[in-house]
Design a protein around this motif. Structure first.
Motif, PDB file in Angstrom:
ATOM      1  N   MET A 273       0.851  -1.185   0.000  1.00 45.50           N
ATOM      2  CA  MET A 273       0.000   0.000   0.000  1.00 45.50           C
ATOM      3  C   MET A 273       0.884   1.231   0.000  1.00 45.50           C
ATOM      4  N   ASP A 274       0.518   2.205  -0.830  1.00 47.39           N
ATOM      5  CA  ASP A 274       1.318   3.420  -0.867  1.00 47.39           C
ATOM      6  C   ASP A 274       0.663   4.509  -0.028  1.00 47.39           C
ATOM      7  N   GLU A 275       1.282   5.671  -0.016  1.00 47.47           N
ATOM      8  CA  GLU A 275       0.801   6.732   0.875  1.00 47.47           C
ATOM      9  C   GLU A 275      -0.547   7.282   0.444  1.00 47.47           C
ATOM     10  N   HIS A 276      -0.947   6.986  -0.781  1.00 49.79           N
ATOM     11  CA  HIS A 276      -2.275   7.418  -1.213  1.00 49.79           C
ATOM     12  C   HIS A 276      -3.261   6.267  -1.168  1.00 49.79           C
ATOM     13  N   SER A 277      -2.929   5.294  -0.373  1.00 51.96           N
ATOM     14  CA  SER A 277      -3.796   4.159  -0.076  1.00 51.96           C
ATOM     15  C   SER A 277      -4.062   3.275  -1.283  1.00 51.96           C
ATOM     16  N   ARG A 278      -3.251   3.402  -2.300  1.00 50.32           N
ATOM     17  CA  ARG A 278      -3.397   2.495  -3.429  1.00 50.32           C
ATOM     18  C   ARG A 278      -2.747   1.160  -3.069  1.00 50.32           C
ATOM     19  N   VAL A 279      -3.398   0.113  -3.511  1.00 50.30           N
ATOM     20  CA  VAL A 279      -2.928  -1.230  -3.169  1.00 50.30           C
ATOM     21  C   VAL A 279      -2.391  -1.913  -4.423  1.00 50.30           C
ATOM     22  N   TYR A 280      -1.250  -2.551  -4.296  1.00 50.15           N
ATOM     23  CA  TYR A 280      -0.612  -3.201  -5.443  1.00 50.15           C
ATOM     24  C   TYR A 280      -0.411  -4.687  -5.179  1.00 50.15           C
TER      25      TYR A 280
END
Lengths: 333, 417
Positions: A273-280
């Motif tokens: 998860m990145d700082e913009h709450s996107r999940v990979y």
């Protein structure tokens, strides 16, 4: 008494809000009563995110820079913040843990059944995880059911309610929150309201910096212990495969141990998860982390590769395994 | 009176309803998961259809597992494996599926697959059947003295060489790695192309290692970093640094395009080569001092926990292993027969007489070596592939590269104990 106070508060706020109701009596998670407030506003239920996250042993994060809340790796669109406490939509919380919520209108109790592995299947797009094998407790049949998939909300809110309604609420100190559960219209301005203290657990993210040396990070739940031994950012793999334009590879060197007393057949799926709450999802074709059945005490080891936008920063590694709450490893602190 | 009559009618109706579907309910439905595409899938479907005709009480549904995106999801077999373990964890495994030896180790450990000794009486496997399976295949499918999987789609590493080019240069196919170097030097110096071209992976390293007398793993520990392993890695470095050999991800394409003197691939390429190659080519054994040829491919195992489905799955396995079906699968797919009787049959001999190269594969099988069956093997393959890349592409010292891979591998092997 609490109900009365809330009702009075609600009445006082009528110029600002419509449809305010009283709080639910009790909150049940997988049929066990847990601490935590539930507010009912405009017919929708809101749960104290931190309480729920603690019980599920998952993560909740508030991102001031983007004005978002991420719960269990999912972006929560409908939330309110009051006195430093984040309340998230029960419906979205339920979706985030792959379960369902039920509200008993007679007792005014709110039931949440959590199915974390299913939640991971929703948030990531790899091979489908079979639905069998879970045990989701069933509340009494007289209850109204609300599921994350079906918009038949019964007495809890309305399916036609657009989540974007709250997207303009900035979860900052000037977000217009006057007291628990009572929310100003998003365009209202309030002056003279002391800024509520921010909960330490939500202080995340702003200070992400390009890291130099990475110190190992660990986390565990009842079944797995996971350690991120190292992390590196690269533009291409040794085999010459390069990240897409404007993207980079994040390589995490991980170890995972079965700390339970039972063999673990499916050891779960890692997401980033990145700082913009996107999940990979990780790129299995470029990674070297082969899923293996782990005996009690057994451990697996390897590296997993994620492709993320070049200007993004990884924040959490999340393991979603069957019948377990997601395990989040904080990659920052 | 009317009530009694109604009750009698209801009972009669219920009895009739129970009687009607009886024969239908006796049909056993089984699901087979596999990752065989194109002509391999066609051959399997055809055999399965014939099986169902022969066994009208069994219905087989085949499920082809394909990777939608190898970069994202890994290859087809990685997807198959993931589906199987997710199915096992969720209580919905296939009834029968393709499995590698190192997968089988794990499935045996948790009791997820049925040993063949489970089947008794007329359904028991005979000693003749067991003896008929190529010994190296049979051993790789046996755990604690029992077979848990049946060899299915098998191929073995061989060398493909440009016969026309070799004739032109007056050279013979190399029989040792030193000869490979000499031949490659000659090809490079006269033609400006590499003699040997290979995919930089564990497989080329393994082929050199095994035919030099080395091993990947011995007694539960990684030993590919011994003197033979270091020599194998140094050999690859020397060959590539001198341009006698080249590594790429298009070695097959380059070979058929006349851009490389020879390649080392499995026999599963033979069928395609016939169509793709416009020059005269030859197929011979992998060079080396020791006849020890790595083979590839999967076996079939039974996952069903239901007795009727177990038996139906076992019948399908035995059907596929039957001589004529074993031959048909081999002829239509390019895989090797898995039984001695099939490989020695007049039908198959006739086939290989008009399809050069298969004979080499059959001969190599006598010296076939299984890849390690440890659960950690897939990851160890990755570590060794990384070592090859680190050494060849990034200039890491050969000994350091294999030592690092062995260290990771031993950590993993300890973790899986």
């Amino acid at each position: 008494m609490k109900k009365t106070a809330l009702l009075i508060a609600a009445l006082l706020m009528i110029p600002f809000l419509s449809g305010i109701s009283e709080a639910a009596n009790s909150l049940y998670l997988n049929n066990s009563k847990i601490a935590g407030r539930v507010l009912v506003i405009d017919g929708s239920s809101y749960i104290s995110a931190e309480s729920l996250a603690e019980k599920l042993r998952t993560h909740v994060a508030f991102f001031p820079s983007s004005g978002t809340v991420v719960f269990n790796g999912r972006h929560i669109k409908d939330f309110i913040k009051a006195n430093g406490v984040i309340y998230i939509s029960a419906k979205e919380a339920s979706a985030a843990v792959g379960g369902m919520i039920k509200f008993n209108s007679q007792t005014r109790d709110l039931y949440i059944s959590a199915n974390p592995s299913k939640a991971s299947a929703v948030s990531s797009s790899n091979t489908p995880i079979p639905s069998a094998g879970y045990s989701i407790p069933s509340p009494p049949s007289s209850m109204v059911t609300e599921t994350s998939q079906q918009p038949s909300y019964g007495s809890i809110g309305s399916s036609s309610r657009p989540s974007s309604r709250f997207s303009s609420i900035r979860p900052s100190h000037s977000d217009g929150i006057l007291r628990d559960g009572l929310r100003m219209p998003s365009n209202a301005t309030i002056s003279g309201v002391p800024a509520p203290p921010e909960s330490p657990s939500f202080k995340r993210i702003h200070e992400i910096q390009q890291r130099g040396n990475f110190s190992p990070k660990s986390g565990k739940n009842a079944v797995f212990s996971v350690t991120v031994n190292d992390m590196e950012e690269i533009g291409s793999m040794k085999n010459g495969v390069s990240a897409s334009a404007g993207k980079k590879y994040i390589v995490l060197y991980i170890s995972q141990q079965n700390i339970s007393k039972d063999p673990q057949i499916y050891t779960g799926k890692f997401t980033l998860m990145d700082e913009h709450s996107r999940v990979y999802d990780y790129l299995e074709g470029l990674s070297n982390y082969w899923l293996a059945i782990l005996k009690p005490g057994g451990s697996n080891y390897g590296y997993i590769v994620f492709e993320v936008p070049a200007d993004e920063h990884p924040v959490y590694l999340v393991l979603n395994a069957m019948n377990q709450p997601p395990l989040s490893i904080d990659l920052i602190h | 009176m009317l009530k009694i009559l109604s009750m009698i009618l209801v009972c009669l109706f219920a009895s009739a309803m129970l009687a009607v579907p009886a024969s239908a309910s006796e049909k056993v439905n089984i699901e087979m998961w596999h990752a065989m595409k194109a002509e391999k899938n066609d051959a399997l479907e055809s055999l399965v259809n014939r099986f169902m005709k022969e066994n009208p009480d069994i219905s087989v549904t085949t499920k082809l597992i394909k990777s939608p995106d190898p970069k994202m999801y890994g290859n087809d077999y990685a997807c198959l494996y993931r589906n199987i373990i997710q199915g096992l964890a969720g209580g919905t495994p296939p009834d029968i599926a393709q499995v590698y030896e190192n997968w089988t180790t794990q499935f045996v450990m948790i009791g997820a697959v049925t040993p063949f000794s489970h089947f008794k009486g007329a359904d028991a496997i005979t000693q003749a059947e067991i003896n008929d399976i190529f010994p190296s295949f049979r051993n790789a499918c046996s755990f604690n003295g029992d077979m848990y999987a049946m060899p299915f789609n098998k191929s073995i590493y061989v060398m493909y060489y440009n016969k026309a080019l070799f004739s032109k240069l007056g050279i013979n196919p190399p029989k040792t790695w030193e000869e490979v170097k000499a031949v490659s030097k000659k090809i490079y110096e006269s033609e400006g192309i590499p003699g040997l071209e290979f995919t930089p992976s564990v497989d080329i390293f393994g082929n050199i290692l095994y035919t030099s007398g080395g091993e990947f793993i011995r007694n539960g520990s990684a030993v590919f970093n011994d003197a033979k392993g270091i020599a194998a890695m140094n050999y690859l470095r020397e060959m590539t640094e001198n341009n006698y050999a080249a590594y790429s991800y298009s070695s097959y394409k380059d070979f058929v395009g006349g851009k490389a003197g020879f390649i080392i691939e499995t026999t599963s390429r033979i069928g395609a080569l016939k169509n793709d190659c416009k020059f005269n080519y030859g197929i011979t054994f992998v060079p080396g001092e020791k006849k020890a040829y790595l083979y590839a491919g999967t076996n079939l195992a039974i996952f069903s926990q239901d007795e009727a489905k177990k038996l139906a799955s076992w019948k399908l396995i035995r059907f596929l292993n039957r001589k004529e079906n074993n031959i048909e699968l081999a002829e239509r797919t390019g895989y090797l027969p898995t039984t001695l009787s099939a490989s020695e049959s007049p039908e198959y001999k006739k086939f290989i007489s008009s399809n050069p190269g298969y004979e080499t594969g059959i001969q190599a099988l006598k010296y076939g070596v299984s890849q390690p069956d440890t659960a950690a093997w897939e990851s160890i393959r990755g570590f060794i592939t990384d070592a090859v890349m680190n050494s060849l592409a990034e200039g890491q010292d050969a000994e350091e590269a294999v030592n690092a891979a062995a260290e990771y591998s031993n950590d993993l092997l300890k973790g899986f104990k």
